[in-house]
Motif scaffolding. Structure first.
Motif, mmCIF file in Angstrom:
data_model
loop_
_atom_site.group_PDB
_atom_site.id
_atom_site.type_symbol
_atom_site.label_atom_id
_atom_site.label_comp_id
_atom_site.label_asym_id
_atom_site.label_seq_id
_atom_site.Cartn_x
_atom_site.Cartn_y
_atom_site.Cartn_z
ATOM 1 N N TRP A 97 0.827 -1.207 0.000
ATOM 2 C CA TRP A 97 0.000 0.000 0.000
ATOM 3 C C TRP A 97 0.861 1.257 0.000
ATOM 4 O O TRP A 97 0.630 2.172 -0.765
ATOM 5 C CB TRP A 97 -0.909 0.003 1.230
ATOM 6 C CG TRP A 97 -1.734 1.242 1.365
ATOM 7 C CD1 TRP A 97 -2.417 1.874 0.370
ATOM 8 C CD2 TRP A 97 -1.958 1.976 2.556
ATOM 9 N NE1 TRP A 97 -3.066 2.974 0.888
ATOM 10 C CE2 TRP A 97 -2.814 3.061 2.208
ATOM 11 C CE3 TRP A 97 -1.553 1.845 3.877
ATOM 12 C CZ2 TRP A 97 -3.242 3.996 3.151
ATOM 13 C CZ3 TRP A 97 -1.990 2.765 4.809
ATOM 14 C CH2 TRP A 97 -2.821 3.828 4.457
ATOM 15 N N VAL A 98 1.866 1.279 0.855
ATOM 16 C CA VAL A 98 2.783 2.411 0.846
ATOM 17 C C VAL A 98 4.084 1.895 0.253
ATOM 18 O O VAL A 98 4.805 1.154 0.908
ATOM 19 C CB VAL A 98 3.019 2.957 2.264
ATOM 20 C CG1 VAL A 98 4.016 4.101 2.230
ATOM 21 C CG2 VAL A 98 1.704 3.412 2.843
ATOM 22 N N PHE A 100 7.427 2.930 -1.635
ATOM 23 C CA PHE A 100 8.316 3.986 -2.095
ATOM 24 C C PHE A 100 9.553 3.428 -2.777
ATOM 25 O O PHE A 100 10.560 4.080 -2.846
ATOM 26 C CB PHE A 100 8.712 4.878 -0.912
ATOM 27 C CG PHE A 100 7.539 5.600 -0.328
ATOM 28 C CD1 PHE A 100 7.091 5.302 0.938
ATOM 29 C CD2 PHE A 100 6.868 6.562 -1.058
ATOM 30 C CE1 PHE A 100 6.002 5.957 1.469
ATOM 31 C CE2 PHE A 100 5.779 7.220 -0.533
ATOM 32 C CZ PHE A 100 5.341 6.922 0.741
ATOM 33 N N SER A 101 9.443 2.211 -3.270
ATOM 34 C CA SER A 101 10.572 1.657 -4.025
ATOM 35 C C SER A 101 10.709 2.417 -5.341
ATOM 36 O O SER A 101 9.812 3.082 -5.788
ATOM 37 C CB SER A 101 10.346 0.172 -4.291
ATOM 38 O OG SER A 101 9.321 0.015 -5.247
ATOM 39 N N GLU A 104 7.898 1.844 -7.816
ATOM 40 C CA GLU A 104 6.528 1.937 -7.334
ATOM 41 C C GLU A 104 5.575 2.304 -8.463
ATOM 42 O O GLU A 104 5.830 3.189 -9.248
ATOM 43 C CB GLU A 104 6.418 3.003 -6.248
ATOM 44 C CG GLU A 104 6.751 4.387 -6.726
ATOM 45 C CD GLU A 104 6.285 5.486 -5.790
ATOM 46 O OE1 GLU A 104 5.412 5.232 -4.951
ATOM 47 O OE2 GLU A 104 6.788 6.596 -5.907
ATOM 48 N N LYS A 105 4.483 1.624 -8.566
ATOM 49 C CA LYS A 105 3.398 2.093 -9.398
ATOM 50 C C LYS A 105 2.186 1.222 -9.147
ATOM 51 O O LYS A 105 2.272 0.118 -8.656
ATOM 52 C CB LYS A 105 3.748 2.085 -10.877
ATOM 53 C CG LYS A 105 4.205 0.785 -11.477
ATOM 54 C CD LYS A 105 4.452 0.995 -12.979
ATOM 55 C CE LYS A 105 5.178 -0.151 -13.604
ATOM 56 N NZ LYS A 105 5.388 0.079 -15.059
ATOM 57 N N LEU A 106 1.059 1.771 -9.503
ATOM 58 C CA LEU A 106 -0.178 1.027 -9.475
ATOM 59 C C LEU A 106 -0.377 0.353 -10.817
ATOM 60 O O LEU A 106 -0.123 0.944 -11.857
ATOM 61 C CB LEU A 106 -1.367 1.949 -9.217
ATOM 62 C CG LEU A 106 -1.579 2.495 -7.806
ATOM 63 C CD1 LEU A 106 -2.817 3.383 -7.793
ATOM 64 C CD2 LEU A 106 -1.739 1.378 -6.815
#
Lengths: 117, 116
Positions: A97-98, A100-101, A104-106
């Motif tokens: 959910w969080v 920050f790699s 990161e992406k949805l």
């Protein structure tokens, strides 16, 4: 192809019907999301599941009921909907959910276009 | 709370025209900023992102610069193609120090149509 599959692609239902939307991902992600996309309105986050636990419910009416039986599947159960609920319902997933790699992406599915008569 | 405002659409351009889609935001802390694109019949895809002030995100000829002084993240492309026709969403994610830590907030989307 993003790896997130939603079914059905289109759904027409009456206000007294009960139906379910299904979302499936085999990306190894731990977070899954339901969004509502209405014309000319911001994309609205509805629910978030992180490691199968619901972490967000953005004041969504109880006629929408999510279910996350495992980290690969997410359902949205629909009951006694209103015509204003007609919209495109998008499922998405991410590693967490969080996240920050640097990657990161949805990942979004193609959505279910819902029409409530 | 956080919010994102995009320019009203639809935007209609001829092929090879210059594109700007304005995006401004309101947020506490230091958010990350994103542009997503939704092609017809598909879900959203990440187009580009910027994680701190003055960063420039770029991808597929599109660019956007994180401007903290104007709280803006305008999307630009020097020469659009018919295949760029899609809906474009500006979004922000609240980072540590903000009240919406980790949450994505989207704008309403801007429809772009490019004619040959």
């Amino acid at each position: 192809e993003t790896g997130v599959t939603q079914t059905p692609r289109h759904l027409v239902m009456g206000m007294t019907n009960k139906k379910s939307l299904k979302c499936e991902q085999h990306l190894g992600h731990n977070a899954m999301y339901w969004y509502k996309q209405s014309a000319k309105k911001p994309l609205e986050l509805m629910f978030v599941y992180n490691f199968k636990e619901q972490t967000e419910n953005n004041s969504v009416p109880s006629r929408f009921s999510p279910e996350c039986p495992n980290s690969s599947h997410l359902f949205l159960h629909l009951h006694t909907l209103q015509p204003e609920d007609s919209a495109l319902y998008l499922c998405a997933s991410s590693q967490e959910w969080v996240d920050f790699s640097t990657n990161e992406k949805l990942f979004f599915g193609s959505g279910t276009q819902l029409s409530v008569l | 709370g956080n919010s994102v405002t995009q320019m009203e659409g639809p935007v209609t351009l001829s092929e090879e025209a210059f594109l700007t889609i304005n995006c401004t935001y309101t947020a506490t802390g230091y958010p990350s900023l994103f542009w997503y694109v939704q092609y017809p019949g598909e879900g959203l895809q990440l187009l580009l992102k910027a994680t701190k002030a003055d960063d420039k995100g770029s991808n597929k000829g599109f660019e956007a610069t994180y401007r903290k002084e104007t709280t803006s993240f305008h999307l630009e492309k020097g020469s659009v193609q018919v295949s760029d026709s899609a809906v474009y969403f500006c979004a922000l994610r609240g980072n540590a120090g903000g009240t919406s830590y980790g949450k994505l907030t989207f704008g309403q989307g801007t429809i772009l149509t490019v004619h040959p």
